[in-house]
Design a protein around this motif. Structure first.
Motif, PDB file in Angstrom:
ATOM      1  N   GLY A   1       0.671  -1.012  -0.121  1.00 43.29           N
ATOM      2  CA  GLY A   1       0.114   0.072  -0.028  1.00 43.29           C
ATOM      3  C   GLY A   1       0.793   1.293   0.052  1.00 43.29           C
ATOM      4  O   GLY A   1       1.910   1.190  -0.567  1.00 43.29           O
ATOM      5  N   ILE A   2       0.352   2.430   0.634  1.00 38.67           N
ATOM      6  CA  ILE A   2       1.156   3.701   0.695  1.00 38.67           C
ATOM      7  C   ILE A   2       1.276   4.014   2.396  1.00 38.67           C
ATOM      8  O   ILE A   2       0.658   3.477   2.985  1.00 38.67           O
ATOM      9  N   VAL A   3       2.318   4.999   2.385  1.00 34.30           N
ATOM     10  CA  VAL A   3       2.501   5.065   3.671  1.00 34.30           C
ATOM     11  C   VAL A   3       2.889   6.812   3.853  1.00 34.30           C
ATOM     12  O   VAL A   3       3.417   7.368   2.893  1.00 34.30           O
ATOM     13  N   ALA A   4       2.445   7.410   5.021  1.00 33.96           N
ATOM     14  CA  ALA A   4       2.813   8.628   5.530  1.00 33.96           C
ATOM     15  C   ALA A   4       4.159   8.341   6.349  1.00 33.96           C
ATOM     16  O   ALA A   4       3.872   7.750   7.582  1.00 33.96           O
ATOM     17  N   TRP A   5       5.263   8.671   5.841  1.00 33.97           N
ATOM     18  CA  TRP A   5       6.508   8.020   6.546  1.00 33.97           C
ATOM     19  C   TRP A   5       7.391   9.257   7.605  1.00 33.97           C
ATOM     20  O   TRP A   5       7.492  10.140   6.844  1.00 33.97           O
ATOM     21  N   VAL A   6       7.821   9.035   8.603  1.00 30.55           N
ATOM     22  CA  VAL A   6       8.518   9.743   9.329  1.00 30.55           C
ATOM     23  C   VAL A   6       9.943   9.175   9.715  1.00 30.55           C
ATOM     24  O   VAL A   6      10.993   9.443   9.126  1.00 30.55           O
ATOM     25  N   ASN A   7       9.940   7.861  10.233  1.00 37.18           N
ATOM     26  CA  ASN A   7      11.010   6.888  10.339  1.00 37.18           C
ATOM     27  C   ASN A   7      10.358   5.696  10.608  1.00 37.18           C
ATOM     28  O   ASN A   7       9.495   5.402  10.583  1.00 37.18           O
ATOM     29  N   ASP A   8      11.482   4.729  11.030  1.00 38.12           N
ATOM     30  CA  ASP A   8      11.023   3.281  11.242  1.00 38.12           C
ATOM     31  C   ASP A   8       9.956   3.234  12.673  1.00 38.12           C
ATOM     32  O   ASP A   8       9.418   2.176  12.683  1.00 38.12           O
ATOM     33  N   LEU A   9      10.086   4.180  13.636  1.00 43.55           N
ATOM     34  CA  LEU A   9       9.301   3.971  14.618  1.00 43.55           C
ATOM     35  C   LEU A   9       7.820   4.817  14.417  1.00 43.55           C
ATOM     36  O   LEU A   9       6.567   4.492  14.855  1.00 43.55           O
ATOM     37  N   TYR A  10       7.737   5.755  13.612  1.00 45.07           N
ATOM     38  CA  TYR A  10       6.505   6.463  13.119  1.00 45.07           C
ATOM     39  C   TYR A  10       6.333   6.479  11.821  1.00 45.07           C
ATOM     40  O   TYR A  10       6.860   7.224  10.993  1.00 45.07           O
ATOM     41  N   HIS A  11       5.283   5.753  11.211  1.00 49.92           N
ATOM     42  CA  HIS A  11       4.565   5.924   9.937  1.00 49.92           C
ATOM     43  C   HIS A  11       3.233   5.430  10.023  1.00 49.92           C
ATOM     44  O   HIS A  11       2.867   4.526  10.715  1.00 49.92           O
ATOM     45  N   ASN A  12       2.437   5.996   9.132  1.00 51.67           N
ATOM     46  CA  ASN A  12       0.812   5.489   9.150  1.00 51.67           C
ATOM     47  C   ASN A  12       0.569   4.815   7.602  1.00 51.67           C
ATOM     48  O   ASN A  12       1.014   5.519   6.650  1.00 51.67           O
ATOM     49  N   THR A  13      -0.277   3.738   7.667  1.00 54.55           N
ATOM     50  CA  THR A  13      -0.425   3.098   6.600  1.00 54.55           C
ATOM     51  C   THR A  13      -1.773   2.891   5.983  1.00 54.55           C
ATOM     52  O   THR A  13      -2.515   2.727   6.864  1.00 54.55           O
ATOM     53  N   ILE A  14      -2.270   2.825   4.710  1.00 50.75           N
ATOM     54  CA  ILE A  14      -3.147   2.385   4.290  1.00 50.75           C
ATOM     55  C   ILE A  14      -2.910   1.215   3.016  1.00 50.75           C
ATOM     56  O   ILE A  14      -2.133   1.520   2.210  1.00 50.75           O
ATOM     57  N   PHE A  15      -3.361  -0.151   3.420  1.00 49.55           N
ATOM     58  CA  PHE A  15      -2.755  -1.069   2.481  1.00 49.55           C
ATOM     59  C   PHE A  15      -3.830  -2.005   2.218  1.00 49.55           C
ATOM     60  O   PHE A  15      -4.940  -2.159   2.801  1.00 49.55           O
ATOM     61  N   LEU A  16      -3.531  -3.098   0.975  1.00 49.72           N
ATOM     62  CA  LEU A  16      -4.447  -4.225   0.727  1.00 49.72           C
ATOM     63  C   LEU A  16      -3.668  -5.498   1.688  1.00 49.72           C
ATOM     64  O   LEU A  16      -2.634  -5.358   1.614  1.00 49.72           O
ATOM     65  N   VAL A  17      -4.514  -6.372   2.040  1.00 49.42           N
ATOM     66  CA  VAL A  17      -4.195  -7.283   2.912  1.00 49.42           C
ATOM     67  C   VAL A  17      -5.366  -8.655   2.822  1.00 49.42           C
ATOM     68  O   VAL A  17      -6.477  -7.897   2.387  1.00 49.42           O
ATOM     69  N   GLN A  18      -5.006  -9.570   3.160  1.00 43.87           N
ATOM     70  CA  GLN A  18      -5.972 -10.518   3.280  1.00 43.87           C
ATOM     71  C   GLN A  18      -6.970 -10.068   4.629  1.00 43.87           C
ATOM     72  O   GLN A  18      -6.631  -9.753   5.558  1.00 43.87           O
TER      73      GLN A  18
END
Length: 371
Positions: free
Chosen positions: A228-245
């Motif tokens: 999917g896609i991500v709003a990324w700050v670093n490996d600790l702070y990121h927010n995502t919307i994605f396809l999954v089962q």
């Protein structure tokens, strides 16, 4: 070796020798980082010395040649005190686009300003005649208006990535390629919380009002597979919307959001919220496989809020699924200040498992607001 990379390089010249110094970030804590130095007598020869490691802790290294002969290594380190190196003067003009202070930093990170500088008789620099550095610095030799378009489109028409894209860690070719006007990502066992090894392509958020969207298709065959896609700050702070089962439905694909929410109190105290959203049935993308779900994903940023949503190929209307406060895009944690600012991009991961399926992304659009 997996590291935090190198950063803050400087090049110096003295008595026929060129010197390059840079911080070697084998850790993210500035008081534990050291620097390396390379030298050459001919900058065009591609004949540099092997790196020499310097045992003085600190970041932003520089060299100072005193007039009476000694050479000093200058590093900056907030934790080491005077013994960590000479305190150095840096003119950092960090842009503060937002009217609000978000955890002592800003979601766009540092930006660069051009300003006239004069030097006093005793050698001190003075920027802009001692006046404030403003957003609209006038110079008769520069255009009076920005030529940056409010709409940016990435169609992946070239086999090379356009300028503006970047990778987290080493850009290994097996994880990504450009094919049929699309960005194709194959996830690895590494998640977005890893320091390297991810299938992740990012672009800098360069405006407070910023809408990032992309068409994608993906067929997750295991519960751990996601893309999917991500709003990324670093490996600790990121927010995502994605396809999954979907949960307990291996033959169905769902949208899922994973966000950090809640009021900030300590350093890493947010509540991780995850929600599954079933997609409308009967959607497929025959260019990848009959069972691959196809959807357009959206992230919309404002100075106060980030929203995650989607739209379907047959409908241009965006359905916004969740939102979180912009303060989570500018956090502090263990000295890891978000100087670089927020990024948005595309990713795929097996989340600890092997992933043979590929995620296909196309028609990236960036719209700079206000909307």
């Amino acid at each position: 070796m997996t590291t935090g990379g190198i950063f803050a390089p400087t090049i110096r010249y003295n008595h026929g020798t060129f010197y390059i110094l840079t911080t070697y970030a084998d850790t993210f804590l500035p008081f534990e980082q050291n620097s390396i130095i390379f030298t050459t007598d001919d900058i065009f020869s591609n004949n540099w010395t092997q790196p020499m490691y310097l045992d003085q802790a600190g970041i932003d290294p520089d060299l100072f040649w005193d007039t009476d002969g000694p050479v000093y290594l200058n590093t900056g380190c907030p934790e080491s005190g005077p013994e960590g190196g000479i305190t150095h003067l840096s003119l950092h003009f960090a842009s503060r686009y937002s009217s609000q202070n978000i955890n002592d930093t800003y979601q766009l990170g540092r930006e660069t300003f051009l300003s006239p500088v004069t030097w006093s008789v005793d050698g001190w620099p003075c920027a802009n005649g001692g006046k404030l550095i403003t957003f609209d610095m006038q110079d008769p030799n520069l255009p009076s208006q920005s030529n940056v378009s409010n709409l940016l489109v990435h169609n992946f028409l070239s086999p090379s990535l356009q300028l503006g894209w970047e990778f987290r860690g080493t850009p290994s070719r097996p994880r990504w390629r450009i094919e049929n006007d699309s960005m194709v990502l194959r996830g690895t066992v590494a998640t977005l919380s890893a320091l390297d090894g991810m299938a992740l392509v990012l672009g800098k958020q360069d405006a407070l009002f910023y809408d990032f969207s992309v068409d994608m298709s993906f067929n997750p065959t295991l519960p751990t597979h996601e893309a999917g896609i991500v709003a990324w700050v670093n490996d600790l702070y990121h927010n995502t919307i994605f396809l999954v089962q979907c949960q307990d439905q291996t033959n169905a694909t769902c949208l899922r959001t994973l966000t950090t929410v809640g009021e900030r109190g300590g350093e890493f105290d947010g509540n991780t919220t995850t929600i599954y959203y079933p997609l409308p049935t009967g959607l497929s993308n025959t260019t990848q496989s009959k069972s691959a779900a196809s959807v357009r994903l959206h992230i919309r940023a404002t100075p106060e809020t980030y929203q995650l949503g989607y739209s379907m190929p047959s409908d241009n209307a965006t359905t916004w699924l969740t939102a979180y406060t912009a303060s989570w895009m500018a956090p502090h944690y263990e000295c890891r200040i978000s100087w670089q600012g927020a990024r948005m991009g595309m990713y795929a991961t097996g989340s600890g498992g092997v992933m043979l399926e590929e995620a296909v992304f196309r028609n990236v659009e960036v719209v700079r607001g206000p909307y």
